[in-house]
Design a protein around this motif. Structure first.
Motif, PDB file in Angstrom:
ATOM      1  N   GLY A  69      54.342  51.668  42.643  1.00 19.42           N
ATOM      2  CA  GLY A  69      53.785  50.828  43.912  1.00 19.42           C
ATOM      3  C   GLY A  69      52.689  49.986  43.247  1.00 19.42           C
ATOM      4  N   LEU A  70      51.606  49.960  44.130  1.00 15.03           N
ATOM      5  CA  LEU A  70      50.348  49.380  43.939  1.00 15.03           C
ATOM      6  C   LEU A  70      49.269  50.206  43.026  1.00 15.03           C
ATOM      7  N   THR A  71      49.783  51.410  42.745  1.00 13.79           N
ATOM      8  CA  THR A  71      48.740  52.493  41.810  1.00 13.79           C
ATOM      9  C   THR A  71      48.352  52.161  40.532  1.00 13.79           C
ATOM     10  N   PHE A  72      49.482  51.538  40.046  1.00 16.19           N
ATOM     11  CA  PHE A  72      49.215  51.293  38.421  1.00 16.19           C
ATOM     12  C   PHE A  72      49.309  49.661  38.406  1.00 16.19           C
ATOM     13  N   TYR A  73      48.493  49.164  37.672  1.00 15.65           N
ATOM     14  CA  TYR A  73      48.469  47.622  37.569  1.00 15.65           C
ATOM     15  C   TYR A  73      47.848  47.283  36.270  1.00 15.65           C
ATOM     16  N   MET A  74      48.196  46.067  35.592  1.00 16.91           N
ATOM     17  CA  MET A  74      47.878  45.468  34.416  1.00 16.91           C
ATOM     18  C   MET A  74      47.143  43.968  34.559  1.00 16.91           C
ATOM     19  N   GLU A  75      46.279  43.844  33.953  1.00 11.09           N
ATOM     20  CA  GLU A  75      45.586  42.338  33.715  1.00 11.09           C
ATOM     21  C   GLU A  75      45.736  41.928  32.453  1.00 11.09           C
ATOM     22  N   ALA A  76      46.232  40.646  32.245  1.00 16.61           N
ATOM     23  CA  ALA A  76      46.434  40.155  30.884  1.00 16.61           C
ATOM     24  C   ALA A  76      46.425  38.610  31.251  1.00 16.61           C
ATOM     25  N   PHE A  77      45.846  37.707  30.521  1.00 16.08           N
ATOM     26  CA  PHE A  77      45.865  36.394  30.507  1.00 16.08           C
ATOM     27  C   PHE A  77      45.472  35.676  31.766  1.00 16.08           C
ATOM     28  N   GLY A  78      44.580  36.274  32.514  1.00 13.87           N
ATOM     29  CA  GLY A  78      44.169  35.760  33.850  1.00 13.87           C
ATOM     30  C   GLY A  78      45.208  36.381  34.895  1.00 13.87           C
ATOM     31  N   TYR A  79      46.192  37.064  34.837  1.00 15.72           N
ATOM     32  CA  TYR A  79      46.957  37.475  35.832  1.00 15.72           C
ATOM     33  C   TYR A  79      46.869  38.747  35.988  1.00 15.72           C
ATOM     34  N   LYS A  80      47.070  39.559  37.486  1.00 12.92           N
ATOM     35  CA  LYS A  80      47.029  40.945  37.713  1.00 12.92           C
ATOM     36  C   LYS A  80      48.515  40.972  38.335  1.00 12.92           C
ATOM     37  N   ASN A  81      49.265  42.088  37.388  1.00 18.05           N
ATOM     38  CA  ASN A  81      50.513  42.444  37.998  1.00 18.05           C
ATOM     39  C   ASN A  81      50.833  43.770  38.208  1.00 18.05           C
TER      40      ASN A  81
END
Length: 425
Positions: A69-81
């Motif tokens: 779900g929303l628990t794990f995320y990644m930020e790269a090149f200006g985007y959060k996913n």
């Protein structure tokens, strides 16, 4: 110029081999790179239950995405996913699509079952004089209405997994401009893919806002209905570009006595539960850390950057329908990187690790695998366009011959409710 011998071989394969052959080759490579606890379930389900390997694999990915779900995320090149992805498994009746879903989602269903027992007990113990509604924890929603799905997501904001055994009915409603439910479903998935907010307006009940939507999707679709996916705005809206399709590539014609070893099932379930425990920890009202950011090594970031640039370059020369799909691949690669990270670190709960170059490389293989599956779908669409028979035509013919609704249900494999509505039009 070719970057290396592997690049040259890849180009030669793309010319000499069919998309199905290329996809099968990708699948075999991917399975070797998956952690043992997932690889074993896929292989054993193929051996004992005769479930196509690619079906179980996609169902496992759906399960992991829903557990995260929303628990794990990644930020790269200006985007959060986040890792929420949409999967549709395509095949004929009897191809074990439902069995793949049942096998892979077992740990989620087990937790939902336990949560429901707790919910029922809380209702029994509650003081109803205040009129306060007790929310129910729930991860999976099976063949629900859009109103029910939205409300469940409101009560479970971290994620919601949409399960649909036969997705044709929903796709058809999405393409019907007079179907409020269909258009609402389409909007739900379009906005949910990038975790945007959705305002849910109600006439008879209280309206509410879903601030950070995080739906996942796993549905089954029969081969004869693939052409319907491309009709009535589903392609133009971008809905299809967000789907990771899974065509049937493997089959097992040999019966084997016994079942999937208990140890294999336990290893798989335990790994999924490790991700779920992080999710539940983040949902605790006393927990200060609500999300966990996945860090990338410099090598991983460089590999991701190079792949994104390669996608952009290839996109400029691709046919229009592939070009649009490749645009969404530039988002799905981020989501697949998170998925791979979770798969590799779920067994030991080593989520403090960083995303490495090999993780990105596996995510790239997955992204390209699903692109090949989309190309296979396009080939099937072109092959059936000239000989397509609609459900309405089947019903008209059945009525003329005095056949029953049950016969049409058995013939098409559609839900009896779908046939009944069309029968009485």
């Amino acid at each position: 110029m070719y970057k290396d011998i592997n690049h040259l071989e890849s180009e030669l394969d793309s010319i000499s081999k069919s998309n199905s052959d290329l996809a099968l080759g990708k699948l075999q490579k991917i399975l070797l790179l998956l952690p043992k606890e997932y690889q074993s379930l896929i292989e054993q389900a193929f051996c004992y239950k005769r479930i196509p390997k690619e079906y179980t694999m996609s169902a496992i990915f759906f399960t992991m995405c829903t557990a995260s779900g929303l628990t794990f995320y990644m930020e790269a090149f200006g985007y959060k996913n986040y890792s929420n992805l949409y999967f549709i498994v395509i095949g004929s009746r009897g191809d074990f699509k439902s069995e793949a879903i049942k096998t892979a989602t077992a740990p989620l269903k087990e937790m939902d079952k336990d949560d429901y027992a707790v919910y029922k007990q809380e209702i029994l113990n509650a003081d109803n004089s205040s009129g306060t509604k007790i929310p129910r924890k729930q991860m999976l929603v099976h063949d629900a209405t859009i109103e029910a799905a939205q409300k469940i997501h409101d009560e479970n904001p971290n994620s919601i997994g949409i399960l649909i055994d036969e997705i044709y009915g929903m796709v058809e409603r999405m393409g019907n401009s007079r179907s409020r439910d269909g258009l609402a479903w389409r909007n739900f998935f379009l906005e949910g893919y990038t975790n945007a907010f959705i305002d849910v307006g109600r006439k008879t009940t209280e309206s509410f806002r879903l601030n950070d939507t995080c739906p996942t999707l796993l549905g089954g679709l029969q081969n004869q209905f693939t052409t319907q996916l491309f009709s009535n705005g589903n392609l133009e809206s971008g809905f299809l570009d967000r789907i990771l399709f899974t065509a049937k590539l493997t089959s097992n014609m040999k019966m084997v006595r016994g079942g999937i070893p208990v140890a294999v099932i336990d290893d798989y379930c335990q790994s999924v539960k490790h991700v779920l425990s992080y999710k539940r920890q983040s949902e605790d009202t006393n927990e200060k850390i609500k999300q966990f950011k996945i860090q990338l090594t410099d090598e991983a970031e460089n590999a991701l950057f190079d792949y994104l640039q390669d996608l952009i370059n290839r996109q400029s020369n691709a046919p229009a329908i592939i070009k649009e799909y490749m645009a969404k691949m530039q988002i799905s690669i981020h989501k697949l990187c998170i998925l791979v990270f979770l798969l590799k670190h779920s067994k030991k709960s080593s989520f403090a690790s960083s995303l490495g170059r090999s993780d990105v490389e596996l995510a790239v293989e997955l992204n390209e695998f699903y692109l090949l599956n989309f190309k296979i779908l396009l080939e099937q669409k072109d092959e059936t366009n000239t000989k397509e028979v609609t459900v309405e035509q089947i019903i008209d013919y059945a009525k003329k011959k005095g056949a029953s609704q049950k016969t049409v249900v058995e013939l098409t494999g559609l839900h009896k409710g779908t046939i009944s509505k069309k029968w009485h039009k």
